[in-house]
Design an enzyme around this catalytic site. Sequence first.
Site, mmCIF file in Angstrom:
data_model
loop_
_atom_site.group_PDB
_atom_site.id
_atom_site.type_symbol
_atom_site.label_atom_id
_atom_site.label_comp_id
_atom_site.label_asym_id
_atom_site.label_seq_id
_atom_site.Cartn_x
_atom_site.Cartn_y
_atom_site.Cartn_z
ATOM 1 N N ASP A 1 -1.362 7.990 -0.346
ATOM 2 C CA ASP A 1 -0.311 7.470 0.191
ATOM 3 C C ASP A 1 0.573 8.535 -1.229
ATOM 4 O O ASP A 1 0.637 8.390 -1.747
ATOM 5 C CB ASP A 1 -0.431 5.857 -1.291
ATOM 6 C CG ASP A 1 0.268 4.884 -0.454
ATOM 7 O OD1 ASP A 1 1.793 4.990 -0.138
ATOM 8 O OD2 ASP A 1 0.193 3.810 -0.177
ATOM 9 N N SER B 1 3.831 0.447 3.080
ATOM 10 C CA SER B 1 2.186 1.312 2.939
ATOM 11 C C SER B 1 1.478 0.293 3.607
ATOM 12 O O SER B 1 0.552 0.991 4.484
ATOM 13 C CB SER B 1 1.655 1.501 1.827
ATOM 14 O OG SER B 1 2.255 2.254 1.190
ATOM 15 N N THR C 1 -3.179 -0.928 2.077
ATOM 16 C CA THR C 1 -3.608 0.780 2.373
ATOM 17 C C THR C 1 -5.135 0.438 3.200
ATOM 18 O O THR C 1 -5.037 -0.214 4.538
ATOM 19 C CB THR C 1 -3.492 2.225 1.841
ATOM 20 O OG1 THR C 1 -2.262 2.019 1.619
ATOM 21 C CG2 THR C 1 -4.130 3.345 2.797
ATOM 22 N N GLU D 1 -8.438 6.188 0.809
ATOM 23 C CA GLU D 1 -7.519 6.801 0.760
ATOM 24 C C GLU D 1 -7.384 6.853 -0.848
ATOM 25 O O GLU D 1 -7.484 6.314 -2.489
ATOM 26 C CB GLU D 1 -6.914 5.216 0.443
ATOM 27 C CG GLU D 1 -5.421 5.653 0.107
ATOM 28 C CD GLU D 1 -4.603 3.957 -0.375
ATOM 29 O OE1 GLU D 1 -5.297 3.099 -0.748
ATOM 30 O OE2 GLU D 1 -3.424 3.868 -0.170
ATOM 31 N N HIS E 1 6.713 6.429 -6.973
ATOM 32 C CA HIS E 1 7.315 5.595 -7.462
ATOM 33 C C HIS E 1 7.487 6.259 -9.231
ATOM 34 O O HIS E 1 9.097 5.457 -8.981
ATOM 35 C CB HIS E 1 6.581 4.391 -7.585
ATOM 36 C CG HIS E 1 6.874 4.036 -6.223
ATOM 37 N ND1 HIS E 1 7.868 3.277 -5.366
ATOM 38 C CD2 HIS E 1 5.604 3.679 -5.350
ATOM 39 C CE1 HIS E 1 7.718 2.926 -4.278
ATOM 40 N NE2 HIS E 1 6.125 3.246 -4.555
ATOM 41 N N ASP F 1 0.856 7.809 4.361
ATOM 42 C CA ASP F 1 1.413 6.979 5.087
ATOM 43 C C ASP F 1 2.959 6.804 4.930
ATOM 44 O O ASP F 1 3.384 6.587 5.904
ATOM 45 C CB ASP F 1 1.009 5.782 4.397
ATOM 46 C CG ASP F 1 0.937 4.724 3.293
ATOM 47 O OD1 ASP F 1 1.616 6.737 2.483
ATOM 48 O OD2 ASP F 1 0.342 4.299 2.532
HETATM 49 MG MG MG Z 1 -2.348 2.529 -0.602
HETATM 50 ZN ZN ZN Z 2 4.393 3.530 -2.510
#
Ligand code: MG
Ligand code: ZN
Length: 382
Positions: free
Chosen positions: A47, A88, A141, A261, A270, A308
Amino acid sequence: MRKTAAVLLLLIGLFACTKNTQNALPRTLIAPPEKVLAKNVILMIGDGMGLGQITAGMYANGNYLNLEGFPVIGLQKTHAYNNLITDSAASATAMACGVKTYNAAIGVDKDTLPVKNILEEAEEQGLKTGLVATSTIVHATPASFISHQPMRSMYEYIADDFLKSGIDLFIGGGLKYFNSQRKKGNSILPQLQQKGFTISGIANDELVDVYLGNVDKFAYFTANDAPIPNATGRDYLPQASMIAAKFLNRNRKQGFFLMIEGSQIDWGGHANDTKYIISEVQDFDRAIGKILAFAKRDKETLVIVTADHETGGFAINPKSRKDSIIGAFTSSYHTGTMVPVFAYGPGAELFSGIYENTAIHQKMRQALGFDHKADSTLVSPE
Ligand code: MG
Ligand code: ZN
């Protein structure tokens, strides 16, 4: 004059030949039944893992990642239905279901209508299925591969969708969305047990100690809420990935679909935290190493590693060294840059080139031979 006529005749002859050849083409071009290229598919999603994140993880890891063992590389376009910058949920839904949708959508299209996902298609074709994540298992996800809900924040409704699924294994956080802490009512763990699940978790057993010999279906909760970062002690992903692949592969004839994932690379993005990104990429890459080794032994498994979307607009700035990456960011949210796709195993060649994220779904179906099985009437009607 005669010469011109001869040339004309020759030309007519050539055109005639061309025409004949064209007429003959459909017979020879009738497609053979779609071949099953891969018995198993393991889709690994980092991710928020763009090229910058991969590069930082690689240099900080002594200039090497297991990802370098993948022979086929492509690029995917991540944009959502109504937003160039995806979240996502929309991007995982694109890969799981093959449709572009709005941000926050879980397994539904732009009109909030449910769309069948690859995990459900795999179940219909008799394959075993599993999900592994380092977030909660109801996070966007993994949720997009099992649930159909209009909003990603509907965690307890997403948990309920596990009861409707034929999934055989899941490992991740988020116990509180399944047990008696639910706001919605009673624990749904007894219903999971009725469906044949052996349920365990970090509070009872270490993952490595769980005996899966006579287990039908397996659920393991790695945390009550979100699992902690790798840097503060979470290290189950490589082990869980290996256990999942072996568990789903017990009946070797059956085949399986597994999504794994590396959830928290995005959270490092972030937070604009270079160290967080690097440790999560390296943890994810250790899982990639385990899965690649499995696929090399098995020889019938297609492994796809992708993201993603990119998070943070992460760059490796001047004055960086391999052991001291100086990261810089353009955003604390996702960016619209394309993300890489790595493929290994039978059907891997399908993943070279540049394509939409929705094509990942179609390519996985193609590799597993689902197009032929599901739509045999559509095969080359001339
Ligand atoms: Mg995710
Ligand atoms: Zn994010």
